[in-house]
Write an enzyme that holds these catalytic residues in place. Structure first.
Site, PDB file in Angstrom:
ATOM      1  CE  LYS A  14     -32.765  59.104  36.753  1.00 28.14           C
ATOM      2  NZ  LYS A  14     -31.966  57.934  36.918  1.00 28.14           N
ATOM      3  NE  ARG A 163     -22.224  57.904  37.572  1.00 22.58           N
ATOM      4  CZ  ARG A 163     -23.550  57.916  37.608  1.00 22.58           C
ATOM      5  NH1 ARG A 163     -24.175  57.731  38.741  1.00 22.58           N
ATOM      6  NH2 ARG A 163     -24.261  58.122  36.527  1.00 22.58           N
ATOM      7  NE  ARG A 174     -25.741  59.824  31.909  1.00 24.35           N
ATOM      8  CZ  ARG A 174     -25.437  60.136  33.175  1.00 24.35           C
ATOM      9  NH1 ARG A 174     -24.312  60.762  33.444  1.00 24.35           N
ATOM     10  NH2 ARG A 174     -26.261  59.827  34.142  1.00 24.35           N
TER      11      ARG A 174
HETATM   12  P1  AMP Z   1     -27.894  56.089  35.898  1.00 23.30           P
HETATM   13  O1  AMP Z   1     -27.062  55.560  37.035  1.00 23.30           O
HETATM   14  O2  AMP Z   1     -29.371  55.921  36.104  1.00 23.30           O
HETATM   15  O3  AMP Z   1     -27.523  57.484  35.486  1.00 23.30           O
HETATM   16  O4  AMP Z   1     -27.531  55.149  34.632  1.00 23.30           O
HETATM   17  C1  AMP Z   1     -26.217  55.100  34.116  1.00 23.30           C
HETATM   18  C2  AMP Z   1     -26.215  54.444  32.749  1.00 23.30           C
HETATM   19  O5  AMP Z   1     -26.707  53.089  32.858  1.00 23.30           O
HETATM   20  C3  AMP Z   1     -27.138  55.075  31.702  1.00 23.30           C
HETATM   21  O6  AMP Z   1     -26.553  56.187  31.054  1.00 23.30           O
HETATM   22  C4  AMP Z   1     -27.344  53.897  30.752  1.00 23.30           C
HETATM   23  O7  AMP Z   1     -26.207  53.677  29.943  1.00 23.30           O
HETATM   24  C5  AMP Z   1     -27.465  52.739  31.718  1.00 23.30           C
HETATM   25  N1  AMP Z   1     -28.877  52.513  32.124  1.00 23.30           N
HETATM   26  C6  AMP Z   1     -29.439  52.761  33.349  1.00 23.30           C
HETATM   27  N2  AMP Z   1     -30.747  52.421  33.367  1.00 23.30           N
HETATM   28  C7  AMP Z   1     -31.012  51.957  32.120  1.00 23.30           C
HETATM   29  C8  AMP Z   1     -32.192  51.457  31.478  1.00 23.30           C
HETATM   30  N3  AMP Z   1     -33.371  51.371  32.111  1.00 23.30           N
HETATM   31  N4  AMP Z   1     -32.094  51.065  30.180  1.00 23.30           N
HETATM   32  C9  AMP Z   1     -30.933  51.120  29.518  1.00 23.30           C
HETATM   33  N5  AMP Z   1     -29.789  51.583  30.042  1.00 23.30           N
HETATM   34  C10 AMP Z   1     -29.817  51.999  31.325  1.00 23.30           C
END
Ligand code: AMP
Length: 221
Positions: A14, A163, A174
């Site tokens: 993504k 990370r 996740r």
């Molecule tokens: P990402 O960087 O998109 O992988 O997001 C990392 C973490 O941030 C996720 O595993 C969630 O804990 C949190 N997170 C990101 N986007 C959202 C969202 N739209 N709603 C809730 N939690 C989010």
């Protein structure tokens, strides 16, 4: 150009695709994960809870996400469209986002689902390493994306970092969160007739070619 929503299981690419779209179509890339990380600027009880939620692979509360997103979308650079990387992540967020757009008389442009198997995404996550200086990303489990020297950035020669949420346990959580919370929004957008499914298992270039075809086709209508 309107907004683009990218939906994908963890580590489907993504973030990489969002950057490619941002650069080609000159749109701001809004990574909700990055918005949350940037907001955690002290050790308050709320921030500690958010960090725990992120590290354990749970979703952060919708109220917090919506507030951060609204602030970001109000910025001038979003007026001609933007890419949403990591939002919406559940049905409630998708519905709130629909209302937000209705209030300002705008529509979603494209919803893109990146499809890839669980095994591939798991190895992408647990092998992922990045450079804290230049942001280069590597994967120590794949020959073609390994750093040349063990655990050192090819450009900066600094130790690579993992990370916080890139471990197998957090990945499983996740992934389960994705199946339970995020997959239902696939049906939500499919029923609206605006879902585009893209194969993201081959290579970033091939994924991007398919995304370009979707964006160009709709823009030529
Ligand atoms: P990402 O960087 O998109 O992988 O997001 C990392 C973490 O941030 C996720 O595993 C969630 O804990 C949190 N997170 C990101 N986007 C959202 C969202 N739209 N709603 C809730 N939690 C989010």
């Amino acid at each position: 150009m309107k907004s683009i929503i990218l939906i994908a299981p963890p580590a489907a690419g993504k973030g990489t695709q969002a950057k490619l779209i941002a650069s080609k179509y000159k749109l701001p890339h809004i990574s909700v994960g990055d918005l949350i990380r940037a907001s955690l600027n002290d050790d308050s009880a709320v921030n500690k809870l958010i960090k725990e939620q992120m590290q354990s692979g749970k979703l952060v509360d919708d109220d917090i996400i919506i507030k951060l997103l609204k602030e970001r979308l109000n910025k001038e650079d979003c007026s001609n469209g933007y890419i949403l990387d990591g939002f919406p992540r559940n049905i409630n967020q998708a519905k709130i986002y629909d209302q937000m757009l209705e209030e300002i008389n705008r529509e979603i442009g494209h919803v893109i689902l990146l499809e890839v198997s669980k095994d591939i995404t798991k190895n992408r996550i647990i092998g992922r390493r990045s450079c804290s200086k230049c942001g280069s990303v590597y994967n120590v489990l794949f020959e073609d994306t390994k750093p040349q020297k063990n655990n050192l950035c090819d450009k900066c020669n600094l130790s690579l970092i993992i990370r916080d949420d890139d471990n197998e346990q957090a990945f499983e959580k996740r992934y389960q969160t994705y199946l339970k919370e995020t997959e239902p929004i696939v049906k939500f957008y499919k029923d609206k007739g605006i879902l585009n499914v893209i194969d993201s298992s081959v290579s970033p270039d091939y994924t991007f070619e398919q995304i370009e075809a979707v964006i160009n086709e709709v823009n030529n209508d």
